[in-house]
Design a protein around this motif. Structure first.
Motif, PDB file in Angstrom:
ATOM      1  N   ARG B  57       0.823  -1.216   0.000  1.00 17.23           N
ATOM      2  CA  ARG B  57       0.000   0.000   0.000  1.00 17.23           C
ATOM      3  C   ARG B  57       0.852   1.259   0.000  1.00 17.23           C
ATOM      4  O   ARG B  57       0.456   2.304  -0.509  1.00 17.23           O
ATOM      5  CB  ARG B  57      -0.966  -0.002   1.185  1.00 17.23           C
ATOM      6  N   LYS B  58       2.033   1.137   0.583  1.00 17.75           N
ATOM      7  CA  LYS B  58       2.970   2.269   0.571  1.00 17.75           C
ATOM      8  C   LYS B  58       3.447   2.530  -0.866  1.00 17.75           C
ATOM      9  O   LYS B  58       3.601   3.680  -1.290  1.00 17.75           O
ATOM     10  CB  LYS B  58       4.137   1.923   1.504  1.00 17.75           C
ATOM     11  N   ARG B  59       3.667   1.434  -1.599  1.00 15.19           N
ATOM     12  CA  ARG B  59       4.087   1.574  -3.003  1.00 15.19           C
ATOM     13  C   ARG B  59       3.021   2.316  -3.808  1.00 15.19           C
ATOM     14  O   ARG B  59       3.327   3.223  -4.591  1.00 15.19           O
ATOM     15  CB  ARG B  59       4.304   0.190  -3.633  1.00 15.19           C
ATOM     16  N   VAL B  60       1.758   1.911  -3.600  1.00 14.02           N
ATOM     17  CA  VAL B  60       0.652   2.550  -4.327  1.00 14.02           C
ATOM     18  C   VAL B  60       0.593   4.035  -3.977  1.00 14.02           C
ATOM     19  O   VAL B  60       0.477   4.898  -4.851  1.00 14.02           O
ATOM     20  CB  VAL B  60      -0.695   1.861  -3.999  1.00 14.02           C
ATOM     21  N   GLU B  61       0.720   4.308  -2.686  1.00 12.87           N
ATOM     22  CA  GLU B  61       0.646   5.695  -2.207  1.00 12.87           C
ATOM     23  C   GLU B  61       1.737   6.556  -2.842  1.00 12.87           C
ATOM     24  O   GLU B  61       1.495   7.692  -3.243  1.00 12.87           O
ATOM     25  CB  GLU B  61       0.793   5.667  -0.687  1.00 12.87           C
ATOM     26  N   MET B  62       2.952   6.011  -2.934  1.00 17.76           N
ATOM     27  CA  MET B  62       4.066   6.770  -3.503  1.00 17.76           C
ATOM     28  C   MET B  62       3.936   6.953  -5.016  1.00 17.76           C
ATOM     29  O   MET B  62       4.457   7.905  -5.584  1.00 17.76           O
ATOM     30  CB  MET B  62       5.394   6.074  -3.201  1.00 17.76           C
TER      31      MET B  62
END
Lengths: 168, 535
Positions: B57-62
């Motif tokens: 989810r951090k990847r998506v956010e970034m």
């Protein structure tokens, strides 16, 4: 029957005081007599207000009504409409579809206001409340709890609350 | 257009009791969604951190443009499957904005069983790529998966809409000029290797990213060859020797930076020309939806009260207000976008079906997208209605709806029972998006009706066989049937099976529809024409 409208950007409270013999309106508390206001269908006519005869034309737009009156253009938007006049509504409660009575929410002789629940019915797995089309007294309930009925069958009817009170 | 005059009494006991009920349902939904998104054993997060990886989810956010919305789809897929071992079906899918372009993002979830694909993972990915195909949305794959979940391979691998369909869809996307970018964060093994292989662009992270048809253990078993991950399918090899991947990245953040830069090179396809006005907030508070949706699936409500809380200025141009009143039809705008709405106000009669079919034709003639608000117990049954041709009138509505060339959207506002589901653009009818409210129930009939029917059949069977009808047997059959139905009728079962594109909080409906409609405008209209209407 009261309305709130925005006329040329200013919000006003309008109340219809009388319709006959002339339309009498109260606009923000001040009374105005309007003669020949038209039938609201053609959108064209000549009306008399304060003894002055004025030609008018009106057209509805997505934002409200645009009115051309005595050479000037006004715009009006309806904000809220009062309840529809009671004496226009039917006294009879007909079945909108075949079904069965789940609950009777009033008793004969009860006084009801417009929108009060009269019967709860179930049809095709869906319950719905049939409510009073106008204010009055419950005169008859023609079905019992659990009883089935057909489409358009008369289920109940209302009588007037008091006779002859024309100003109510 | 006139504003809808709400008749809702927000102080009534009904309103209060509905509101309390629905707020409880939404709180329960939020809790389940939060758990599916974030609740994992700490050791899984620790393992990722040790590998220098970010949680998915951090990847998506970034990747997303800062401050832009992300419409996550099917966040509770697989919530009723595999004993809960595959939260969100081990993948994240949604629509968002990257480098100023509307894109579909699809990310593997390595916090669950190494990102292995369960059968419902494959179903979710296939659906995601169908969305991309139907709406011409570029796709960004964030790859980190061990491959198919081997214990369930028969359900993951061979069927038409199983994993193979992912690669078929990828190929068709590329053929249609709809771009795909893969960012390889972890392993792409076996079938998974074709995801970057079939993407138009690919980025791979040094050290952790790897792409191969067979990993080192499989190679050893097959040929005896001993080879390291890096040597077999690492970033260096693929970007300098095999040409399977395009860009090597230092680390995950670098890979996302390169990915965003690739997307910023892409052209911006023109949306089709649809009617738009300046957006306007609804005149009524959307929180009041909680008090309108009944606390019992059997109770009816006026769908205009729902429409008033979804559309611009609560303005609604109602079509045929006095005819076929159990189907409310009319035009409105959502965030400025013109839409034709069909909402149920009771069972569908002949007149309501004909009105619906005619209104659908009007929307197709006028290039107006269709929105179906489902709360339907079916088409009316009984002698009178059969004689008047309820079946052929319902068929007209299904025909007009199925053959529509404008995009269709469906919201499951309450019940969806029987053939009404078909006429009102249920899942089978290729609507662009279908969202569900937490109170929703769906089935060929209700639990009570099914239990009554089966109990009746059983009792008759016992009588025929000359047995005495055992009430306890009948009662337990009734209860078992009802329980089984209740479980499968639930919105959570529906969304678990991907019969929808996700459960949403009713108050989010307007925004979800706006993102979905905006995405849909990327694709041209479908083919003109209908089949033979039975008159």
């Amino acid at each position: 029957m009261a309305f709130r409208i925005v006329l040329d950007g200013i919000e006003r409270e309008i109340d219809i005081i009388r319709r006959r013999p002339h339309l009498v309106l109260s606009i923000n508390g001040r009374e105005h007599v309007v003669q020949n206001p038209g039938d609201g269908k053609t959108g064209l006519g000549t009306l008399t207000i304060a003894d002055q005869s004025l030609k008018f034309a009106q057209v509805e737009t997505p934002e409200g009504v645009v009115l051309r009156l005595g050479g000037r253009t006004y715009s009006a938007e309806l904000l809220a409409e009062g309840e529809a006049s009671d004496n226009m509504a039917s006294s009879n409660l007909h079945a909108p579809m075949p079904g069965a009575v789940v609950a009777i929410d009033v008793a004969i002789g009860d006084t009801v206001a417009t929108g009060d629940a009269i019967l709860t019915i179930e049809s095709m797995k869906l319950q719905m409340v049939l409510s009073a089309p106008r204010a009055g007294i419950v005169e008859n309930i023609l079905v019992a709890e659990g009883e089935s009925f057909g489409k358009d069958q008369l289920l109940a009817n209302l009588a007037d609350e008091t006779e002859g009170d024309a100003n109510a | 257009m006139r504003k809808i005059q709400s008749k809702l009494n927000t102080n009534s006991p009904d309103f209060m009791s509905n509101a309390a009920h629905n707020r409880r349902l939404v709180a329960e939904f939020r809790e389940k969604q939060e758990a599916a998104r974030h609740t994992r054993p700490q050791r899984d997060f620790d393992r990722l951190e040790k590998q220098g990886k970010m949680p998915p989810r951090k990847r998506v956010e970034m990747l997303l443009d800062p401050g832009t919305p992300f419409l996550e789809l099917s966040s509770l897929a697989a919530n009723r499957a595999y004993n809960g071992d595959s939260p969100s079906a081990s993948s994240i899918v949604g629509i968002g904005t990257v480098s100023g372009r509307e894109v579909l993002i699809r990310a593997d979830d390595p916090t669950v069983k190494g990102g292995a694909w369960f059968p419902l993972t494959a179903k979710k990915i296939v659906r995601a790529l169908d969305i991309a195909l139907e709406n011409h949305l570029p796709v960004i794959h964030l790859c980190d998966s061990a491959g198919g979940f081997l214990q369930l391979q028969s359900e993951v691998f061979p069927d038409k809409f199983a994993a193979g369909r992912i690669f078929r869809n990828q190929s068709i996307l590329s053929k249609k000029g709809i771009k795909q970018l893969s960012i390889v964060f972890g392993h792409c093994t076996a079938g998974g290797a074709y995801i970057p292989g079939l993407s138009d662009y690919s980025v791979i992270v040094r050290g952790t990213g790897a792409v191969f048809l067979g990993g080192p253990p499989l190679v050893k078993a097959a040929t005896g060859e001993e080879v390291s991950v890096e040597e077999l399918g690492g970033a260096e090899m693929h970007t300098s020797v095999s040409g399977t991947c395009d860009y090597p990245a230092r680390d995950e953040a670098d890979a996302i930076r390169i990915g965003r830069e690739i997307v910023s090179q892409w052209d911006r396809p023109k949306k089709w020309d649809f009617q738009q006005e300046a957006p306007e907030a609804p005149a009524y508070d959307s929180e009041e939806l909680y008090g309108i949706i009944p606390n019992d699936i059997k109770k009816s409500f006026d769908v205009r009260e729902i429409i008033a809380r979804l559309v611009d200025g609560s303005r609604f141009h109602e079509y045929q207000p006095n005819y076929g009143q159990t189907l409310v039809c009319g035009f409105a705008n959502i965030w400025g976008m013109k839409v034709g709405i069909l909402g149920n106000n009771g069972v569908l009669f002949n007149e309501s079906s004909l009105k619906g079919a005619h209104f659908i034709e009007l929307c197709n003639q006028n290039n107006t997208p269709l929105l179906f608000l489902q709360n339907i117990t079916g088409y009316m049954i009984g002698r009178e209605y059969e004689r008047r041709g309820i079946t052929k009138d319902g068929a007209k509505m299904i025909m007009a709806q199925s053959c529509s060339r404008v995009p269709k959207f469906t919201v499951m506002c309450n019940g969806s029972f029987g053939a009404g589901n078909y006429g009102m653009c249920g899942r089978a009818f290729d609507g662009r998006f279908l969202f569900t409210w937490p109170n929703h129930q769906i089935g060929v009939m209700g639990g009570d009706q099914a239990a009554n029917t089966l109990a009746e059949v059983k009792a008759n069977q016992m009588r025929r066989n000359g047995e005495t009808v055992d009430d306890t047997v009948i009662q337990s059959l009734w209860e078992d049937t009802r329980k089984a139905y209740e479980d499968q009728l639930s919105a959570y079962y529906s969304t678990s099976q991907l019969w929808d594109d996700g459960i949403i909080d009713p108050v989010d409906t307007r925004n979800a529809l706006a993102i979905a409609m905006s995405a849909a405008m990327n694709a041209p209209l479908g083919d003109d024409g209908y089949g033979v209407f039975r008159f």
